[in-house]
Write a protein that holds these residues in place. Structure first.
Motif, short mmCIF file in Angstrom:
data_model
loop_
_atom_site.label_atom_id
_atom_site.label_comp_id
_atom_site.label_asym_id
_atom_site.label_seq_id
_atom_site.Cartn_x
_atom_site.Cartn_y
_atom_site.Cartn_z
N TYR A 151 0.89 -1.15 0.00
CA TYR A 151 0.05 0.09 0.02
C TYR A 151 0.92 1.31 0.19
O TYR A 151 1.77 1.54 1.00
CB TYR A 151 -0.98 -0.06 1.08
CG TYR A 151 -1.69 1.43 1.43
CD1 TYR A 151 -2.81 1.62 0.55
CD2 TYR A 151 -1.24 2.20 2.42
CE1 TYR A 151 -3.40 2.92 1.03
CE2 TYR A 151 -1.93 3.23 2.67
CZ TYR A 151 -2.82 3.66 2.10
OH TYR A 151 -3.75 4.69 2.09
N TRP A 152 0.85 2.13 -1.05
CA TRP A 152 1.82 3.23 -1.36
C TRP A 152 1.29 4.20 -0.27
O TRP A 152 2.17 4.90 0.33
CB TRP A 152 1.78 3.68 -2.89
CG TRP A 152 2.88 4.52 -3.10
CD1 TRP A 152 3.85 5.13 -2.18
CD2 TRP A 152 3.27 4.51 -4.42
NE1 TRP A 152 4.62 5.68 -3.17
CE2 TRP A 152 4.54 5.44 -4.33
CE3 TRP A 152 2.97 3.97 -5.54
CZ2 TRP A 152 5.26 5.77 -5.41
CZ3 TRP A 152 3.81 4.45 -6.61
CH2 TRP A 152 4.92 5.17 -6.66
N GLY A 153 -0.06 4.62 -0.35
CA GLY A 153 -0.36 6.01 0.52
C GLY A 153 -0.29 7.34 -0.10
O GLY A 153 -0.88 8.23 0.57
N ASP A 154 0.64 7.41 -0.93
CA ASP A 154 0.73 8.74 -1.55
C ASP A 154 1.31 8.77 -2.99
O ASP A 154 2.54 9.20 -3.30
CB ASP A 154 1.94 9.61 -0.60
CG ASP A 154 1.96 10.94 -1.27
OD1 ASP A 154 1.13 11.71 -1.83
OD2 ASP A 154 2.99 11.77 -0.50
N VAL A 155 0.48 8.17 -3.82
CA VAL A 155 0.90 7.87 -5.13
C VAL A 155 0.77 9.03 -6.07
O VAL A 155 -0.01 9.92 -5.89
CB VAL A 155 0.10 6.67 -5.72
CG1 VAL A 155 0.65 6.46 -7.19
CG2 VAL A 155 -0.25 5.69 -4.74
N SER A 156 2.09 9.40 -6.74
CA SER A 156 2.22 10.68 -7.57
C SER A 156 3.33 10.67 -8.37
O SER A 156 4.13 9.64 -8.31
CB SER A 156 2.32 11.60 -6.46
OG SER A 156 3.43 11.95 -5.93
N LEU A 157 3.12 11.37 -9.32
CA LEU A 157 4.31 11.38 -10.62
C LEU A 157 5.57 11.93 -9.70
O LEU A 157 6.67 11.51 -9.90
CB LEU A 157 3.94 12.48 -11.36
CG LEU A 157 2.93 11.97 -12.31
CD1 LEU A 157 2.67 13.12 -13.37
CD2 LEU A 157 3.24 10.68 -13.30
N SER A 158 5.46 12.79 -8.56
CA SER A 158 6.39 13.20 -7.87
C SER A 158 7.39 12.26 -6.86
O SER A 158 8.49 12.33 -6.73
CB SER A 158 6.14 14.28 -6.65
OG SER A 158 5.64 15.42 -7.48
N ASN A 159 6.76 11.13 -6.67
CA ASN A 159 7.25 10.11 -5.86
C ASN A 159 7.58 8.92 -6.65
O ASN A 159 7.92 7.87 -6.33
CB ASN A 159 6.18 9.62 -4.71
CG ASN A 159 6.23 10.54 -3.59
OD1 ASN A 159 6.95 11.46 -3.57
ND2 ASN A 159 4.77 10.56 -3.16
N THR A 160 7.89 9.28 -8.13
CA THR A 160 8.24 8.19 -9.04
C THR A 160 9.33 8.68 -9.85
O THR A 160 9.39 9.88 -10.24
CB THR A 160 6.92 7.78 -10.12
OG1 THR A 160 5.98 7.64 -9.24
CG2 THR A 160 7.28 6.62 -10.84
N LEU A 161 10.31 7.67 -10.26
CA LEU A 161 11.30 8.09 -11.12
C LEU A 161 10.96 7.25 -12.68
O LEU A 161 10.58 6.22 -12.49
CB LEU A 161 12.66 7.54 -10.85
CG LEU A 161 13.33 8.51 -9.84
CD1 LEU A 161 14.81 7.94 -9.29
CD2 LEU A 161 13.73 10.06 -10.42
N PHE A 162 11.30 7.70 -13.70
CA PHE A 162 11.21 7.21 -15.01
C PHE A 162 12.27 7.01 -15.70
O PHE A 162 13.10 7.78 -15.96
CB PHE A 162 10.03 8.37 -15.86
CG PHE A 162 8.80 8.35 -15.24
CD1 PHE A 162 7.87 7.43 -15.23
CD2 PHE A 162 8.48 9.36 -14.16
CE1 PHE A 162 6.51 7.47 -14.75
CE2 PHE A 162 7.31 9.61 -13.60
CZ PHE A 162 6.08 8.64 -13.82
N ARG A 163 12.32 5.80 -16.34
CA ARG A 163 13.51 5.43 -17.27
C ARG A 163 12.84 5.43 -18.69
O ARG A 163 11.61 4.71 -18.81
CB ARG A 163 14.31 4.27 -16.93
CG ARG A 163 14.91 4.43 -15.48
CD ARG A 163 15.58 3.28 -15.02
NE ARG A 163 16.92 2.79 -15.64
CZ ARG A 163 17.48 2.02 -15.42
NH1 ARG A 163 17.18 1.16 -14.37
NH2 ARG A 163 18.59 1.87 -16.28
N ARG A 164 13.61 5.72 -19.82
CA ARG A 164 12.82 5.31 -21.18
C ARG A 164 13.13 3.87 -21.29
O ARG A 164 13.98 2.96 -20.88
CB ARG A 164 14.16 6.25 -21.95
CG ARG A 164 13.96 7.45 -22.01
CD ARG A 164 14.73 8.14 -23.00
NE ARG A 164 14.70 9.66 -23.19
CZ ARG A 164 13.76 10.45 -23.18
NH1 ARG A 164 12.81 10.06 -23.87
NH2 ARG A 164 14.04 11.68 -22.92
N ASP A 165 12.09 3.48 -21.89
CA ASP A 165 11.78 1.93 -21.97
C ASP A 165 11.24 1.84 -23.63
O ASP A 165 10.06 1.74 -24.03
CB ASP A 165 10.94 1.34 -21.02
CG ASP A 165 10.73 -0.38 -21.31
OD1 ASP A 165 11.56 -0.85 -22.33
OD2 ASP A 165 10.00 -1.01 -20.84
#
Length: 426
Positions: A151-165
């Motif tokens: 359970y994440w509790g604070d899902v957001s783009l800010s709490n995520t990193l993205f790598r090109r795939d």
């Protein structure tokens, strides 16, 4: 300084002695520029800095001691479960300034190479559908987390990193501060996580529009709603029970193929029939992401993202057909493709440009460039010629996604301000 070192308490699975060389007696916001690594940062309610240590980059977040230990343990558990998330390095407590003033504890994680926060991605004039592709990546990540009971509790783009795939992105969890790991999530927990994600994303996209990083005509609400739709589609595909007539047994393989197309392996199926044996019910019991990346790893040893693996496997299949080796052992053909096609192409890229993108992403773009040039010239252009063209015309324009985006180290000492959300540690 020696007294300050003696007061430090370092909790780490594999402590690096170089940790002691960093200025822990100084508040993180005041660390000297020569210690820092110039990497893009997201929005934060905590002070976060990137530092160089033993030839690598670590992310350091000042946070309360109990929260730091809890997040460290959660990240270790996620790592053991092979969930896309940043790797925890350790926790340091007992920090004191030279005047004896206690300083906050810090959580240390590995920087995720070639990854970017969503704001850095939007600073690159990406294609209009970038927001949608990021949402798709986040939906896949959220489903994977929920499948293992997180359970994440604070899902957001800010709490995520993205790598090109390849043409998409892969999402990695960065901030587990509000998370919790359960044996199984309830419907209410999943629904709440999804609603938090939807609301946060709408707000973040509107913030990008206010900063003129996103076109005003982009419907932020629709994109936030699309996350929920994409999540539900994936969840049903991975967990629902399907019933069909006994004569439609081909649908078992079709279901497996559908899950493979979504990037998931089916490790076990629960197949039951009714009393009369005329109806079959199928439900995947063990599902795991990375079907194509695991196949490529098994055949070639290349450890890449899922869609990159899909693209490279397609190229491997084309090589197999072009050399008329469909009846040979796949592993032998894969070895020849790796040594004769993939590796020579990547090695042909000058060393000073290899930090631009991951090798698999470079090869993916080479395939795209070969298709474009071949269409333009109406001939099958050989790869060595394509590499020269790509290195000359395409790769120099790409941002350096390992070193990154021209951010100056001195800029890292600016105050974070009162913006909402957590900083990206990665």
């Amino acid at each position: 300084m020696s007294a300050n070192r003696l007061s430090l308490q370092i909790t780490a699975a594999s402590p690096d002695p170089a940790l002691l060389d960093l200025p822990w007696h100084v508040p993180l916001a005041e660390w000297p520029a020569e210690t820092l690594a110039a990497l893009p940062r997201g929005i934060s309610r905590h002070i976060v800095r990137f530092a160089r240590m033993s030839g690598r980059v670590i992310a350091i977040k000042e946070i309360g001691e109990s929260v730091a230990y809890r997040e460290y343990e959660l990240l270790r558990q996620l790592s053991r479960l092979d969930v896309p998330s940043v790797e925890p390095v350790g926790v340091i407590t007992g920090r004191r300034a030279p005047d004896g003033e206690p300083l906050e504890a810090v959580l240390i994680t590995e920087h995720l190479q070639f990854s970017l926060p969503y704001r850095a991605l939007f600073s690159q004039s990406l294609r209009p559908d970038t927001a949608t592709r990021l949402i798709d990546a986040l939906a896949v990540l959220l489903v994977r987390l929920h499948l293992i009971g997180f359970y994440w509790g604070d899902v957001s783009l800010s709490n995520t990193l993205f790598r090109r795939d390849a043409e998409t992105f892969a999402a990695y969890l960065v901030d587990a501060e509000t998370g919790d790991l359960h044996e199984k999530l309830t419907e209410g927990q999943r629904a709440y996580d999804l609603e938090v994600a939807r609301v946060n994303i709408i707000g973040e996209l509107m913030d990008l529009q206010a900063g003129e990083f996103l076109e005003e005509d982009v419907d932020a609400v629709a994109i936030g709603n699309a996350l929920a739709d994409r999540y539900r589609e994936l969840w049903v595909a991975l967990t629902s029970t399907e019933s069909f007539g006994y004569g439609d047994r081909w649908r078992v393989q079709a279901r497996i193929d559908r899950l493979n197309d979504l990037g998931f392996d089916v490790g076990e199926l629960d197949i039951t029939t009714d009393v009369e044996g005329t109806t079959v019910r199928i439900q995947p019991k063990v599902v795991d992401a990375g079907h194509h990346s695991r196949r490529l790893m098994r055949l070639t040893g290349l450890d890449v993202q899922e869609n990159q693996a899909r693209r490279l496997l397609n190229d491997l299949d084309e090589f197999r057909a072009a050399t008329d080796r469909q009846r040979e052992d796949e592993s032998f053909v894969a070895h020849d493709w790796l040594t004769e096609i993939f590796e020579p192409a990547v090695r042909a890229v000058p060393k000073n440009l290899r930090k631009k993108l991951e090798p698999a992403q470079i090869y993916h773009e080479l395939l795209d460039h070969r298709w474009f040039v071949s269409q333009q010239e109406q001939r099958d252009v050989p790869m060595p010629e394509i590499v020269k063209s790509y290195v000359k015309h395409i790769l120099p324009t790409r941002p350096d996604e390992q070193a990154i985006l021209g951010v100056q180290a001195a800029d890292l000492r600016e105050d974070e301000g009162d913006l909402p959300g957590d900083m990206l540690i990665g």
